[in-house]
Write a protein that holds these residues in place. Structure first.
Motif, short mmCIF file in Angstrom:
data_model
loop_
_atom_site.label_atom_id
_atom_site.label_comp_id
_atom_site.label_asym_id
_atom_site.label_seq_id
_atom_site.Cartn_x
_atom_site.Cartn_y
_atom_site.Cartn_z
N MET A 1 0.88 -1.19 0.00
CA MET A 1 0.00 0.00 0.00
C MET A 1 0.92 1.24 0.00
O MET A 1 1.78 1.40 0.84
CB MET A 1 -0.90 0.01 1.25
CG MET A 1 -1.92 1.14 1.24
SD MET A 1 -2.99 1.07 2.69
CE MET A 1 -3.97 -0.38 2.31
N ASN A 2 0.72 2.11 -1.04
CA ASN A 2 1.55 3.32 -1.12
C ASN A 2 0.89 4.44 -0.33
O ASN A 2 -0.20 4.28 0.25
CB ASN A 2 1.78 3.72 -2.57
CG ASN A 2 0.46 3.85 -3.32
OD1 ASN A 2 -0.55 4.31 -2.75
ND2 ASN A 2 0.42 3.48 -4.59
N SER A 3 1.54 5.58 -0.33
CA SER A 3 1.04 6.70 0.49
C SER A 3 -0.31 7.21 0.05
O SER A 3 -1.17 7.57 0.87
CB SER A 3 2.08 7.84 0.47
OG SER A 3 2.29 8.26 -0.88
N LYS A 4 -0.51 7.23 -1.24
CA LYS A 4 -1.79 7.71 -1.73
C LYS A 4 -2.93 6.78 -1.36
O LYS A 4 -4.03 7.21 -1.00
CB LYS A 4 -1.73 7.85 -3.26
CG LYS A 4 -0.82 8.96 -3.71
CD LYS A 4 -0.84 9.09 -5.22
CE LYS A 4 0.07 10.22 -5.71
NZ LYS A 4 0.08 10.39 -7.21
N GLU A 5 -2.63 5.49 -1.46
CA GLU A 5 -3.66 4.51 -1.09
C GLU A 5 -3.97 4.61 0.41
O GLU A 5 -5.11 4.48 0.84
CB GLU A 5 -3.17 3.11 -1.43
CG GLU A 5 -3.10 2.87 -2.94
CD GLU A 5 -2.49 1.53 -3.27
OE1 GLU A 5 -1.81 0.93 -2.38
OE2 GLU A 5 -2.70 1.02 -4.39
N VAL A 6 -2.93 4.87 1.17
CA VAL A 6 -3.15 5.02 2.60
C VAL A 6 -4.00 6.25 2.88
O VAL A 6 -4.94 6.24 3.70
CB VAL A 6 -1.81 5.13 3.34
CG1 VAL A 6 -2.02 5.50 4.81
CG2 VAL A 6 -1.06 3.82 3.23
N ILE A 7 -3.68 7.34 2.23
CA ILE A 7 -4.44 8.58 2.46
C ILE A 7 -5.90 8.42 2.05
O ILE A 7 -6.81 8.87 2.75
CB ILE A 7 -3.78 9.73 1.68
CG1 ILE A 7 -2.39 10.02 2.28
CG2 ILE A 7 -4.64 10.99 1.69
CD1 ILE A 7 -1.58 11.01 1.46
N SER A 8 -6.10 7.73 0.96
CA SER A 8 -7.46 7.57 0.48
C SER A 8 -8.24 6.50 1.24
O SER A 8 -9.48 6.43 1.15
CB SER A 8 -7.44 7.21 -1.03
OG SER A 8 -6.75 5.99 -1.24
N SER A 9 -7.52 5.65 1.98
CA SER A 9 -8.21 4.55 2.69
C SER A 9 -8.90 5.00 3.99
O SER A 9 -9.74 4.29 4.54
CB SER A 9 -7.20 3.45 3.02
OG SER A 9 -6.25 3.94 3.93
N GLY A 10 -8.52 6.14 4.53
CA GLY A 10 -9.13 6.60 5.78
C GLY A 10 -8.39 6.10 7.02
O GLY A 10 -8.81 6.32 8.17
N LEU A 11 -7.26 5.36 6.79
CA LEU A 11 -6.51 4.84 7.94
C LEU A 11 -5.89 5.95 8.77
O LEU A 11 -5.76 5.83 10.01
CB LEU A 11 -5.41 3.89 7.46
CG LEU A 11 -5.87 2.53 6.94
CD1 LEU A 11 -4.68 1.72 6.43
CD2 LEU A 11 -6.56 1.75 8.08
N LEU A 12 -5.51 7.06 8.09
CA LEU A 12 -4.88 8.15 8.83
C LEU A 12 -5.87 8.78 9.82
O LEU A 12 -5.49 9.14 10.95
CB LEU A 12 -4.33 9.19 7.86
CG LEU A 12 -3.18 8.72 6.96
CD1 LEU A 12 -2.71 9.87 6.05
CD2 LEU A 12 -2.02 8.20 7.78
N GLU A 13 -7.14 8.92 9.40
CA GLU A 13 -8.14 9.47 10.31
C GLU A 13 -8.32 8.53 11.53
O GLU A 13 -8.42 8.98 12.68
CB GLU A 13 -9.47 9.65 9.58
CG GLU A 13 -9.52 10.82 8.62
CD GLU A 13 -8.81 10.54 7.29
OE1 GLU A 13 -8.35 9.37 7.11
OE2 GLU A 13 -8.71 11.46 6.47
N SER A 14 -8.39 7.22 11.23
CA SER A 14 -8.52 6.27 12.36
C SER A 14 -7.29 6.32 13.25
O SER A 14 -7.38 6.22 14.48
CB SER A 14 -8.68 4.84 11.79
OG SER A 14 -9.84 4.75 11.01
N TYR A 15 -6.13 6.52 12.66
CA TYR A 15 -4.88 6.61 13.42
C TYR A 15 -4.90 7.80 14.36
O TYR A 15 -4.54 7.71 15.56
CB TYR A 15 -3.72 6.70 12.43
CG TYR A 15 -2.37 6.84 13.07
CD1 TYR A 15 -1.78 8.12 13.18
CD2 TYR A 15 -1.65 5.77 13.55
CE1 TYR A 15 -0.53 8.27 13.76
CE2 TYR A 15 -0.42 5.91 14.13
CZ TYR A 15 0.16 7.17 14.23
OH TYR A 15 1.40 7.32 14.79
#
Length: 270
Positions: A1-15
């Motif tokens: 999973m690259n950075s863009k996929e991570v950003i678009s996945s919503g994981l950062l908000e959950s983090y």
């Protein structure tokens, strides 16, 4: 999973909100070390959330704030002062109890020791009294035996003297015993001879009295006289038949087969 996929996945908000799983949190931490874009994105999310939260918060009610402050002050003033328990005092109390226990144990030990000492003293006294009683009992038993022997001897002597068949013969002193006398009791039927030496002095050292019976004009040994005998006053001598007279000589210890005429000290006819 690259950075863009991570950003678009919503994981950062959950983090940021702290609801991501352990694996997702570990993944984001790893990616943040490799990609600074993700860190900026996380900071952006945090600022957005803080701003959003501040906009949604209701304004502070001044009256309510004053009431709460007043209540907090009142509680603070009227609150009872908590009692401070001194650890030192508690420790001292425990030490006092501990010391008291030691003192009680020591007192109990001393009391037990004194009791044992007194008991041993009493036992020693009782044992001493018992030993004295046993000694007295032994002495009385010996005295009883002596008295019984004496009584038996007296009975024997009385029986001899009261027997009509017994003849009493007086021996008169001569030479060294010229002022002494002695008695012989002879049963004329059984020929038993008894010598009473109670009136005689002790014989010289290494010397002994010896009794002779004169039968048909010849001296016959009738036995040695024991001056230290305590069995009876009447000493039973050798039986002699046909005795015409009796004589006593002083011989060497153990006697002589023939009398020493110069030492004759007693003589009496039957």
């Amino acid at each position: 999973m690259n950075s863009k996929e991570v950003i678009s996945s919503g994981l950062l908000e959950s983090y940021v909100l702290g609801i991501s799983t352990k694996e997702e949190t570990a993944l984001i931490n790893t990616l943040c070390k490799e990609n600074s874009e993700l860190l900026k994105e996380i900071e952006s999310i945090e600022e957005t959330l803080i701003d959003f939260s501040s906009k949604l918060s209701p304004p502070i009610n001044t009256d309510l704030k004053e009431k709460i402050s007043t209540q907090l002050n009142f509680i603070a003033e009227d609150s009872p002062i908590a009692k401070v328990i001194s650890i030192k005092n508690e420790t001292e109390g425990r030490l006092s109890i501990y010391k008291l226990g030691i003192a009680a144990s020591l007192l109990l030990f001393l009391t037990s020791l004194m009791y044992n000492v007194q008991l041993n003293h009493k036992l020693s006294k009782v044992n001493l009294e018992l030993a004295q009683l046993n000694e007295t009992k032994s002495y009385l038993a010996d005295e009883l035996k002596i008295q019984q022997a004496s009584l038996k001897s007296m009975d024997t002597e009385l029986e001899i003297l009261s027997n009509p068949k017994v003849k009493t013969i007086a021996l008169n002193g001569m030479n060294s015993l010229d002022k002494k006398t002695a008695m012989i009791h002879m049963n004329m039927e059984t020929h038993d001879v008894y010598f009473n030496a109670s009136s005689l002095p002790n014989s010289p050292t290494d010397k002994q009295y010896q009794l002779w019976a004169i039968v048909d004009g010849k001296p016959i040994d009738a036995g040695m006289i024991d001056m230290h005998s305590t069995a009876s006053v009447f000493q039973k001598m050798k039986s002699v038949s046909g005795a015409q007279a009796f004589a006593v000589t002083i011989e060497n210890m153990g006697g002589s087969p023939v009398p020493t005429m110069k030492t004759m000290c007693l003589l009496g006819n039957v």
